[in-house]
Design an enzyme around this catalytic site. Sequence first.
Site, PDB file in Angstrom:
ATOM      1  N   CYS A   1      18.803 -50.654 -18.774  1.00  0.00           N
ATOM      2  CA  CYS A   1      18.452 -50.814 -17.155  1.00  0.00           C
ATOM      3  C   CYS A   1      18.236 -52.473 -17.061  1.00  0.00           C
ATOM      4  CB  CYS A   1      16.856 -50.292 -17.134  1.00  0.00           C
ATOM      5  SG  CYS A   1      16.530 -49.865 -15.463  1.00  0.00           S
TER       6      CYS A   1
ATOM      7  N   HIS B   1      18.510 -44.666 -18.636  1.00  0.00           N
ATOM      8  CA  HIS B   1      17.520 -44.681 -19.679  1.00  0.00           C
ATOM      9  C   HIS B   1      17.901 -43.411 -20.627  1.00  0.00           C
ATOM     10  CE1 HIS B   1      14.529 -47.736 -18.297  1.00  0.00           C
ATOM     11  NE2 HIS B   1      15.109 -47.191 -16.868  1.00  0.00           N
TER      12      HIS B   1
ATOM     13  N   GLU C   1      17.090 -43.127 -23.813  1.00  0.00           N
ATOM     14  CA  GLU C   1      15.895 -42.944 -24.776  1.00  0.00           C
ATOM     15  C   GLU C   1      15.384 -41.656 -24.147  1.00  0.00           C
ATOM     16  OE1 GLU C   1      14.124 -45.692 -21.720  1.00  0.00           O
ATOM     17  OE2 GLU C   1      15.949 -45.612 -22.492  1.00  0.00           O
TER      18      GLU C   1
END
Length: 548
Positions: free
Chosen positions: A381, A520, A522
């Site tokens: 990001c 993102h 993750e």
Amino acid sequence: MARFVFITGGVVSSLGKGLASAALGALLQARGYSVRLRKLDPYLNVDPGTMSPFEHGEVFVTDDGAETDLDLGHYERFTGVAARKTDSVSSGRIYSNVLEKERRGDYLGKTIQVIPHVTDEIKDFIAIGEDEVDFMLCEIGGTVGDIEGLPFFEAIRQFAQDKPRGQCIFMHLTLLPYIAASGELKTKPTQHSVKELRSIGLAPDVLVCRSEGPIPPKEREKLALFCNVRPDSVIAAQDLKSIYEAPLAYHREGLDQAVLDAFGISPAPQPNLAKWEDVADRVYNPDGEVRVAIVGKYTQLEDAYKSIAEALTHGGMHNRVRVRAEWIDAEIFDREDDVAPLLEGYHAILVPGGFGERGTEGKIKAAQFARERRIPYLGICLGMQMAVIEASRNLLGMETAGSEEFDQEAGVKRFEPVVYHLKEWVEGNRTIQRDKDDDKGGTMRLGAYDAVLKDGSRVAKIYGGTGISERHRHRYEVDIKYRDKLEAAGLRFSGMSPDGRLPEIVEVDGHPWFIGVQFHPELKSKPFAPHPLFADFVKAAVDQSRLV
């Protein structure tokens, strides 16, 4: 029709209700049942999207664009069930819904009260999708006795009364403190917590006690007697070296069996825990170790980057190594001309997301160090945007390259913006429009969006294809008007939105591993299914460790 497990907490917060809920969900799945987990938070924010990471930790984002509590990350990581907007609600959202209905006249002129209108709204939320799964696990945030939590406790009391007998049970998690001076494990705080719970009409069927070690038989019997639960329903939640041992540890303590017994399910299917045994083996028996520097803005609170820390762990499991993540405050780099002494010795560098200008010059220096020293780099990001700004400054000679976000924050025009405020984008079959002066909550580009990867790029090889879907949470984008110049200088735009307007991924040509992503990744990583970017990033760190 689902069976409901309501998980409450007592004595103190942060005992691990979210982890206990997630582990229970995993154990029920291991027995062949389908589950869904929900979080009911008592704070008055509509959602955690505008809350400081120092206040509340990270904001977990779902595919359908909800900004939620970080516990939903635990739920997804342990069960693999993608969370939805209907899996997270706060007092703020509940009251907002009630007041909207009142303004529309839905209540036909009635006086609006906590009971029944607020509690009915909570009950309606709990019941969403109850026909879809075998078990619905609902965690109530905070602790019993908190004044703001009372409507939720009353709602679940009513909900259990409305359902047929045996369809709802209550699991209460408390603290069993050990007093070293006297060498005693004290049960009184748990007794008082259960007494408080019973005073509002709720009685636990299963008692989960957080402790440093096992619960001796004498104390277990005492808890069972004074808290009115069966002795085999007193479950010890001992401190663990890894959260990924939790399903196995809770199973050894009999949590899943106690829950099934409370529902009267007998005989119960035997669990298949092979998946979790493999996960624990990978955690506790690595073949090596790598050091990863995380250069971020909120490093004082690791929960601010909870999903990143866990995704790195998953990448380590995949590569059979332990990832030693070390948190570095980006502001330290702001004051240093030479960051080499701070970053030398690491096998990879990760720059995560964030908001505002603070610490961004340090992130830019970290990206420059990784690019020039050929250290594996993952920018997420804002971390991608800083990599683009760094390339613009040092490869294109644009000394004033920066982000419109920073000028807006300072109120002064200082930068040539290579990152700008996104005012319009496509979501499905509709166009979303935003203005920089709009309300902050829920106005970003949120949730899952598709991206098209350039054939032959590193990321296409990592993903094993050219079409992906990833979760976003941002309101600023890299400007593609600089794309041709940057690509000529070696920064390839290897992932774009389907309409070709929004950069999703950049990578450095000829670098061992340098990738920046606008989304993102993750948020979608799991211990038994590591995200491919994190798995490959850790592999690059392993390769780098062999060169050092």
